[in-house]
Scaffold this active site. Structure first.
Site, PDB file in Angstrom:
ATOM      1  N   CYS A 222     -36.731 -17.534  -7.402  1.00 17.62           N
ATOM      2  CA  CYS A 222     -37.163 -17.703  -8.803  1.00 17.62           C
ATOM      3  C   CYS A 222     -35.943 -17.451  -9.681  1.00 17.62           C
ATOM      4  CB  CYS A 222     -38.299 -16.748  -9.151  1.00 17.62           C
ATOM      5  SG  CYS A 222     -39.731 -16.874  -8.068  1.00 17.62           S
ATOM      6  N   ASP A 245     -35.840 -22.843  -8.431  1.00 14.93           N
ATOM      7  CA  ASP A 245     -36.819 -22.450  -9.434  1.00 14.93           C
ATOM      8  C   ASP A 245     -37.864 -23.557  -9.518  1.00 14.93           C
ATOM      9  OD1 ASP A 245     -36.724 -20.202 -11.914  1.00 14.93           O
ATOM     10  OD2 ASP A 245     -38.044 -21.926 -12.240  1.00 14.93           O
ATOM     11  N   ASP A 266     -25.517 -23.246  -4.762  1.00 23.14           N
ATOM     12  CA  ASP A 266     -26.162 -24.548  -4.605  1.00 23.14           C
ATOM     13  C   ASP A 266     -27.561 -24.493  -5.202  1.00 23.14           C
ATOM     14  OD1 ASP A 266     -23.993 -25.653  -3.209  1.00 23.14           O
ATOM     15  OD2 ASP A 266     -24.727 -24.818  -1.304  1.00 23.14           O
ATOM     16  N   CYS A 334     -39.932  -7.328 -13.495  1.00 16.83           N
ATOM     17  CA  CYS A 334     -39.517  -6.500 -14.631  1.00 16.83           C
ATOM     18  C   CYS A 334     -40.773  -5.910 -15.276  1.00 16.83           C
ATOM     19  CB  CYS A 334     -38.683  -7.280 -15.634  1.00 16.83           C
ATOM     20  SG  CYS A 334     -39.431  -8.804 -16.234  1.00 16.83           S
TER      21      CYS A 334
END
Length: 380
Positions: A222, A245, A266, A334
């Site tokens: 992610c 992502d 990459d 987070c």
């Protein structure tokens, strides 16, 4: 703009935020319609708005109402200032105080949304109140020194050349705390040349705890802007770094950032093969970063949190097969809510007997900087 005019502008922006507009969007709209405002004015208005949102409910109590005007009155009172000295109605100052704008007690208000409070208390235990009060204050600015380009001493010296003051931290050699002139960072030589990157202390500590060896294949699943994969890049030579992502546009700045950092990453649309380390810094409530994005805590809704928790579980199921036997999976958020952290990991481990937890840690502003969680799991 005078201080009183800046408060008038902040009232205008806050009323739009309270009506449902995201703070950044409301600030941008005000800025575009206020060409007279200089960069210092825009920064000052932004600070006023964010401070009011960090302390929204307590300032509303002190200011006589949940309005932009009430928040500014309450903020002045919380700072020990007499709002009547600012609310004069003269020039561009706000109108004079009204009788109903008398303060009420704010002693028991912790500025945590009511429906979040039980989750907050259950997740944090005895530290819940102290952390809620700490979340009212502005977060410090942290930098990560890129070891490929230099060390902390070189970074401090380079930053000083552009008038930026920073100090090292004993917990991590690569962490610098900015102490003055943070708004010059984007124009500084140290930033332009990849010697430093903006990254909070807590995720820096988490990335420093990840096991990497020369030649390892590492996937940031992610990736977003790529802060985690770039933090790992300088840890060992010969790393094969990949970033993915679900929304590839979120990684649009990563190639430039990687080039600046002297790293090769990459970008992959669909990860193939297996990796020695998979980093899954998953979407979350962001409750650990509410000092930086205070309007998001008031915008979060119970059903949205349920959707987030379900998405986190899906991502864990998706990345598990990408970890090679003997490899590691780093689950990060987070957030400081247990439903997104410990309980999420417990469910994953109950469903995946091939994995076990090696370590876990939750950082908060009481012992580091942002709220951040890491569970490091190993595949048998």
């Amino acid at each position: 703009m005078t201080p009183a005019a800046r408060i008038s502008a902040a009232i205008e922006v806050l009323d739009q935020v309270l009506a449902g507009q995201p703070a950044e969007q409301a600030l941008l709209r005000w800025s575009r319609s206020s060409r007279f405002a200089g960069s210092g004015d825009r920064a000052a208005v932004r600070d006023l708005v964010f401070e009011a949102l960090r302390c929204r409910d307590s300032h509303a109590a002190l200011g006589g109402g949940l309005t932009g005007r009430g928040l500014m009155i309450g903020g002045l009172r919380a700072a020990g200032q007499d709002p009547s000295q600012v609310f004069t109605g003269e020039g561009h100052a706000p109108a004079t105080l009204r009788p109903e704008e008398e303060p009420a007690s704010a002693d028991d208000i912790l500025d945590i949304p009511g429906w979040i409070r039980p989750l907050w208390d259950a997740s944090l235990g005895p530290a819940a109140e102290a952390l809620a009060r700490q979340m009212r204050h502005r977060a410090p600015v942290w930098l990560r020194v890129n070891p490929v380009k230099g060390d902390a001493a070189a970074a401090i010296q380079a930053l000083a050349g552009d008038g930026i003051e920073a100090e090292s931290d004993v917990r991590l050699p690569t962490a610098l705390r900015v102490t003055a002139n943070e708004r010059r960072l984007s124009q500084s030589r140290a930033y332009a040349e990849g010697l430093v990157e903006l990254q909070d202390l807590s995720p820096q500590l988490a990335c420093a705890a990840l096991p990497v060896s020369p030649g390892d294949r590492v996937l940031d699943f992610c990736a977003g802007g790529g802060g985690k994969i770039l933090a790992v890049a300088g840890r060992a030579p010969g790393l094969a770094l990949s970033a993915h992502d679900a929304d590839m546009s979120r990684m649009r700045d990563l190639p430039q950032r990687a080039q600046r950092a002297g790293a090769r990453v990459d970008l992959v649309g669909k990860p193939k093969g297996r990796f020695d380390l998979v980093i899954a810094d998953v979407p979350c409530s962001g409750s650990g970063t509410w000092r930086r994005t205070p309007d998001s805590k008031w915008r979060l809704r119970p059903e949205a949190l349920e959707d987030i928790v379900a998405l986190q579980a899906r991502i864990l199921r998706e990345v598990a097969p990408l970890v090679k036997p003997g490899g590691h999976l780093a689950y990060m958020t987070c957030s400081i809510l247990d439903s997104e952290n410990g309980r999420q990991v417990d469910r994953f481990l109950a469903e995946n007997s091939a994995f076990h937890q090696v370590s876990h840690h939750r950082w908060t502003p009481l012992d580091a900087s942002d709220g951040f969680f890491l569970s490091l799991m190993a595949r048998e």
